[in-house]
Write an enzyme that holds these catalytic residues in place. Structure first.
Site, PDB file in Angstrom:
ATOM      1  N   GLU A  79      -7.616  51.859 115.486  1.00  0.00           N
ATOM      2  CA  GLU A  79      -7.157  50.686 115.657  1.00  0.00           C
ATOM      3  C   GLU A  79      -8.543  50.598 114.968  1.00  0.00           C
ATOM      4  O   GLU A  79      -9.015  49.627 115.157  1.00  0.00           O
ATOM      5  CB  GLU A  79      -6.640  50.469 117.385  1.00  0.00           C
ATOM      6  N   GLU A 110      -4.213  73.458 123.941  1.00  0.00           N
ATOM      7  CA  GLU A 110      -5.719  72.911 124.780  1.00  0.00           C
ATOM      8  C   GLU A 110      -6.383  73.687 125.682  1.00  0.00           C
ATOM      9  O   GLU A 110      -7.538  73.464 126.245  1.00  0.00           O
ATOM     10  CB  GLU A 110      -5.763  71.949 125.514  1.00  0.00           C
TER      11      GLU A 110
END
Length: 270
Positions: A79, A110
Site C-alpha cells: 500500500e 514458518e
C-alpha cells in the site's frame, strides 16, 4: 516467556452463544487492542525514528513474517507505493512460503530458520536497510533466523510481537511488544493480535512517510493516480492547495502527473 496469545479464551461454550452475543463479545475484546497499542508507543517511536533515518540515507524497509503476520506485512508494503508514491521496492513484505502463502498456507514454511535470510539476500541488502520481523507469538523460526542474520550483517532490526520476552524480541534491536491477551477463539491470533499488528504497521509506515516528506499538510500529495477515485481526489487536492477552479486543477494534474508537481507549478509561478 509467558505466551498470552495461546492462553485460554475469556469465554467458553462459544457455539452456544447467539449471533448477537458472539459479535458483542468479539467487539468487547477488540476494544482492548488500541489501549495495548498505546502502551507500546514509546517502542514504536524508537523503531519509526531509526527506519526514517535509514530511509533518508537510501535504505529500505523489509517486513518478514509467516501466516497472518506475514500477510499483514505484505499488505502494508504493497500500500505504500500507491499511497505515498514511493518506489515499489522501497518497502518490501516477505512471507514464509513465498507469494503462494499469501492466499494458501504453505505447510511448515514458518519453521525454516534459514529461509528468511535467503529471501532477503535476493534484494542485495546494504547497511541502510531495516528488517522488521512480525510474529504474534514471537516464536516463529522464520522470523528469528532472519533477524539473527540481519544483526550479524550489521543491519537495523525491529519486530512487532504480542507477547513479552519472546525469542523474536530478543533478536530485535528495536522491539515493539503489544500484549493483547487471550483471543476470543483460543489461539486465533488473526483476531486481536492481527488487529494490533495492523495498527502498529499503519502507525509505523505512515509516520515514516511523513518524516520523508511524502505528506503535505494532511494530504497524500505523492499518491499514484491509478483510478477515477484517486484522480478526482487529486483534483480536489490541487483545488484546495492552489485556489484553482476544477477545470484548471484537472488540467494541471494531467499536465504534471502528480498533486505535488501540480501544486508546485502554481506556487512557483506566483
Amino acid at each position: 516467556m509467558e505466551i498470552t496469545t495461546e492462553k485460554d479464551s475469556n469465554y467458553n461454550n462459544l457455539e452456544k452463544m447467539s449471533v448477537r452475543e458472539v459479535l458483542e463479545n468479539i467487539n468487547r475484546e477488540d476494544k482492548s487492542v488500541p489501549l495495548a497499542v498505546e502502551k507500546a508507543i514509546p517502542q514504536i517511536e524508537k523503531l519509526a525514528e531509526v527506519v526514517a533515518d535509514r530511509m533518508k540515507k537510501g535504505g529500505r524497509l523489509f517486513y518478514i513474517g509467516a501466516g497472518t503476520s506475514g500477510r499483514l506485512g505484505v499488505v502494508d508494503a504493497s500500500e505504500c507505493p500507491p499511497t505515498f508514491g514511493v518506489p515499489f521496492d522501497m518497502v518490501v513484505g516477505l512471507i514464509a512460503g513465498g507469494d503462494t502463502a499469501i492466499r494458501k498456507a504453505v505447510e511448515f514454511a514458518e519453521d525454516d530458520m534459514e529461509q528468511a535470510w535467503e529471501d532477503l539476500k535476493e534484494y542485495g541488502l546494504d547497511e541502510h536497510d531495516v528488517i522488521v520481523g512480525i510474529a504474534a507469538s514471537g516464536t516463529t523460526p522464520y522470523v528469528i533466523g532472519g533477524l539473527r542474520m540481519a544483526n550479524e550483517y550489521g543491519l537495523a532490526t525491529g519486530c512487532i510481537v504480542c507477547n513479552t520476552g519472546s525469542p523474536v524480541a530478543a533478536e530485535a534491536q528495536y522491539p515493539v511488544e503489544v500484549v493483547v491477551g487471550p483471543e476470543f477463539v483460543t489461539g486465533s491470533t488473526r483476531m486481536k493480535a492481527g488487529t494490533a499488528q495492523k495498527l502498529v504497521l499503519n502507525m509505523l509506515s505512515t509516520t515514516v512517510m511523513i518524516q520523508l516528506g511524502r505528506v503535505r499538510g494532511n494530504k497524500m500529495v505523492d499518491m499514484q493516480l491509478t483510478n477515477h477515485k484517486l484522480y478526482h481526489r487529486g483534483v480536489r487536492m490541487v483545488m484546495s492547495e492552489t485556489g484553482a477552479d476544477e477545470t484548471t486543477a484537472a488540467a494541471l494534474l494531467e499536465k504534471h502527473g502528480s498533486v505535488r508537481k501540480a501544486v508546485a507549478s502554481v506556487l512557483v509561478s506566483k
